[in-house]
Design an enzyme around this catalytic site. Sequence first.
Site, PDB file in Angstrom:
ATOM      1  N   LYS A   1       1.688  -5.456  -5.781  1.00 14.61           N
ATOM      2  CA  LYS A   1       3.106  -5.295  -6.242  1.00 14.61           C
ATOM      3  C   LYS A   1       3.613  -5.602  -5.184  1.00 14.61           C
ATOM      4  CE  LYS A   1       5.713  -1.978  -4.793  1.00 14.61           C
ATOM      5  NZ  LYS A   1       6.867  -2.487  -4.514  1.00 14.61           N
TER       6      LYS A   1
ATOM      7  N   GLU B   1      -2.358   0.524   6.484  1.00 16.88           N
ATOM      8  CA  GLU B   1      -1.213  -0.664   7.712  1.00 16.88           C
ATOM      9  C   GLU B   1      -0.034  -0.294   8.493  1.00 16.88           C
ATOM     10  OE1 GLU B   1      -3.231  -1.988   9.398  1.00 16.88           O
ATOM     11  OE2 GLU B   1      -4.919  -2.516   8.376  1.00 16.88           O
TER      12      GLU B   1
ATOM     13  N   CYS C   1       5.635  -5.062  13.023  1.00 16.92           N
ATOM     14  CA  CYS C   1       5.087  -3.886  12.754  1.00 16.92           C
ATOM     15  C   CYS C   1       4.306  -3.537  14.240  1.00 16.92           C
ATOM     16  CB  CYS C   1       3.813  -3.121  11.831  1.00 16.92           C
ATOM     17  SG  CYS C   1       3.091  -4.778  11.273  1.00 16.92           S
TER      18      CYS C   1
ATOM     19  N   GLU D   1       9.858   4.172  15.581  1.00 20.49           N
ATOM     20  CA  GLU D   1       9.845   2.673  15.113  1.00 20.49           C
ATOM     21  C   GLU D   1      11.159   2.567  14.608  1.00 20.49           C
ATOM     22  OE1 GLU D   1       7.620   1.549  11.706  1.00 20.49           O
ATOM     23  OE2 GLU D   1       7.157  -0.308  12.743  1.00 20.49           O
TER      24      GLU D   1
HETATM   25  P1  NAD Z   1       7.822   1.396   2.386  1.00 20.68           P
HETATM   26  O1  NAD Z   1       6.768   1.360   2.582  1.00 20.68           O
HETATM   27  O2  NAD Z   1       9.624   1.344   2.038  1.00 20.68           O
HETATM   28  O3  NAD Z   1       7.669  -0.390   1.372  1.00 20.68           O
HETATM   29  C1  NAD Z   1       6.626  -1.183   1.843  1.00 20.68           C
HETATM   30  C2  NAD Z   1       5.690  -1.391  -0.396  1.00 20.68           C
HETATM   31  O4  NAD Z   1       5.968  -0.086  -0.363  1.00 20.68           O
HETATM   32  C3  NAD Z   1       7.009  -2.164  -1.058  1.00 20.68           C
HETATM   33  O5  NAD Z   1       6.413  -2.892  -1.506  1.00 20.68           O
HETATM   34  C4  NAD Z   1       7.010  -0.597  -1.899  1.00 20.68           C
HETATM   35  O6  NAD Z   1       7.775  -1.319  -2.921  1.00 20.68           O
HETATM   36  C5  NAD Z   1       6.457   0.139  -2.033  1.00 20.68           C
HETATM   37  N1  NAD Z   1       6.459   1.701  -1.702  1.00 20.68           N
HETATM   38  C6  NAD Z   1       7.854   2.656  -0.980  1.00 20.68           C
HETATM   39  N2  NAD Z   1       7.435   3.206  -1.812  1.00 20.68           N
HETATM   40  C7  NAD Z   1       5.758   3.016  -2.494  1.00 20.68           C
HETATM   41  C8  NAD Z   1       5.209   4.834  -2.739  1.00 20.68           C
HETATM   42  N3  NAD Z   1       5.714   6.111  -2.985  1.00 20.68           N
HETATM   43  N4  NAD Z   1       4.163   4.674  -3.530  1.00 20.68           N
HETATM   44  C9  NAD Z   1       3.316   3.222  -3.008  1.00 20.68           C
HETATM   45  N5  NAD Z   1       4.155   2.262  -2.310  1.00 20.68           N
HETATM   46  C10 NAD Z   1       5.884   2.523  -1.711  1.00 20.68           C
HETATM   47  O7  NAD Z   1       7.749  -0.135   3.760  1.00 20.68           O
HETATM   48  P2  NAD Z   1       8.883  -1.225   4.186  1.00 20.68           P
HETATM   49  O8  NAD Z   1      10.502  -0.099   4.900  1.00 20.68           O
HETATM   50  O9  NAD Z   1       9.346  -1.822   3.146  1.00 20.68           O
HETATM   51  O10 NAD Z   1       8.253  -1.892   5.627  1.00 20.68           O
HETATM   52  C11 NAD Z   1       8.769  -1.438   6.810  1.00 20.68           C
HETATM   53  C12 NAD Z   1       7.660  -0.476   7.488  1.00 20.68           C
HETATM   54  O11 NAD Z   1       6.646  -0.299   7.223  1.00 20.68           O
HETATM   55  C13 NAD Z   1       7.350  -0.239   8.922  1.00 20.68           C
HETATM   56  O12 NAD Z   1       7.365   1.113   9.109  1.00 20.68           O
HETATM   57  C14 NAD Z   1       6.362  -0.951   9.157  1.00 20.68           C
HETATM   58  O13 NAD Z   1       5.976  -0.315  10.305  1.00 20.68           O
HETATM   59  C15 NAD Z   1       5.346  -0.680   8.243  1.00 20.68           C
HETATM   60  N6  NAD Z   1       4.378  -2.160   8.641  1.00 20.68           N
HETATM   61  C16 NAD Z   1       3.362  -1.806   8.908  1.00 20.68           C
HETATM   62  C17 NAD Z   1       2.846  -3.000   8.616  1.00 20.68           C
HETATM   63  C18 NAD Z   1       1.117  -3.072   9.026  1.00 20.68           C
HETATM   64  O14 NAD Z   1       0.114  -4.296   9.331  1.00 20.68           O
HETATM   65  N7  NAD Z   1       0.623  -1.674  10.091  1.00 20.68           N
HETATM   66  C19 NAD Z   1       3.141  -4.267   8.308  1.00 20.68           C
HETATM   67  C20 NAD Z   1       4.260  -4.731   7.649  1.00 20.68           C
HETATM   68  C21 NAD Z   1       5.639  -3.341   7.659  1.00 20.68           C
END
Ligand code: NAD
Length: 476
Positions: free
Chosen positions: A170, A245, A279, A378
């Site tokens: 997804k 992650e 990140c 963050e």
């Molecule tokens: P997010 O958690 O809102 O979304 C990430 C993904 O998760 C999307 O596909 C979203 O649809 C899905 N998602 C959202 N809620 C969910 C749930 N309850 N269950 C399962 N899936 C769900 O995050 P974002 O705003 O898209 O990304 C930014 C965040 O991600 C920042 O905090 C960043 O640090 C972190 N990030 C971490 C890494 C890493 O490798 N450590 C990489 C990229 C982003």
Amino acid sequence: MRDYLHHYINGQWTASTGSEKLAVKNPATEEVIGHISAGTEEDLDKAVRAARKAFPRFSQTTREYRVDLLERIAEEYAKRKDDLTKVITEELGAPRALSEKVHYTMGYNHFKQAAEELRHFTFVEKRAASTIVKEPIGVSGLITPWNFPTNQTSTKIASALAAGSTMVLKPAEITPYAAMMLVDIFEAAGVPEGVFNLVNGTGETVGNAISSHPDIDIVSYTGSGTAGSQVMKNASENIKKVALELGGKSPLVVLDDADVTEAAQIAVNNIANNTGQVCTAATRVIIPAKMKAAFEEAMKKATEELKVGDPTADNQLGPLVAEKQWDTVQGYIQKGMDEGATVLTGGTGKPEGLKSGYFAKPTVFTDVDNDMTIAQEEIFGPVTTLITYDSLEEAIDIANDTIYGLAGYVVGKDEEKLQKVALNIRAGRIVINGASADFSAPFGGYKHSGIGREWGDFGIEEYLEVKSVLGMSSDE
Ligand code: NAD
């Protein structure tokens, strides 16, 4: 208009069982560029069933078969370089050069690296009178964020394929198109039907359905800590393996013998890279107190030289990905000022001359205390903080004074001090003097930054189960 309203299930683009659509915007223009289907639990269930059906055969394929498959994928991926680069710029707002040199290239490298690791990966190991066998875990549920659309999908998919696992992806609903393009690549490379499935939709519906599905064996999630925690809770219901992650608040420790201009440039590169939506971004720059004035001057100069604007033109920073992200970043900049930090350059509002698009000003705060919100949370935008120290021990304490542990950076000359800092920061990836990426080195975090590792052989391990066969002696 990219209206891509199907999910990819069992080797077919399949109509959604729901009728809801999600709009996708170009963050540089704020225009809607297309729609995707908001998948349902039923869509996800169909995809899981297809992946389960494909598992027995795919899990028995030989190492050589999967090495060839990954090599063919890399070849097909490379043929679509221009399209991938273009789509990433369109959906994410990444400047063209970044889309090509970083986003496109990282995806390519993960497929190549997985093939390379697989060539000599140890699946069977003899130990005393036992044989240890590593076997594909089953069906993998992959959930990816928007900030690196090809990197994060590719590292998970390449590792799962190398291990012999089938999967359902997804992608992030605000940047789905680069991920959807992978389907064409996989079809051309000959990925068997059912091995890779893609269901679009929200985290609330499809994401939760993945983490709760009883027939998924591992959920590998990249994104925010809040959602990651929800994934873990859901996965616990049926004792599913989780790999997470999550976020970071990474320190960059500048030694007292560092070249000020070079160190400041490394710090500024971290603000610019992907408009700070990284990140592993170094967002706490920890500098010797006696270097403060010189460092501030170098930071201000280098930050103000950054070109922000249209990502299809020659700019270093594009917009933030969405209005919500822009609002969040503005809120943090305001909070920093309210808590008493000094804006060295940047601040709230849009850069001059940029009226439409979610553009933010590259911002450097100084006089920052590590307890301030801007040093602890963050921000995920082009904002950094300068924090001073008097002794190296204090610098290390500040570096570790965070709930996160994804990355750390150290810049300077004294080898002993560089190593001391590198080995004492509690984080999964430390970069000394701006060393370049290594796709064979594991990627992942300590503390609230995650569980498990991606990239290279460590990434493949996540998609395997380990079996001990006592009383069996065998070579692979
Ligand atoms: P997010 O958690 O809102 O979304 C990430 C993904 O998760 C999307 O596909 C979203 O649809 C899905 N998602 C959202 N809620 C969910 C749930 N309850 N269950 C399962 N899936 C769900 O995050 P974002 O705003 O898209 O990304 C930014 C965040 O991600 C920042 O905090 C960043 O640090 C972190 N990030 C971490 C890494 C890493 O490798 N450590 C990489 C990229 C982003």
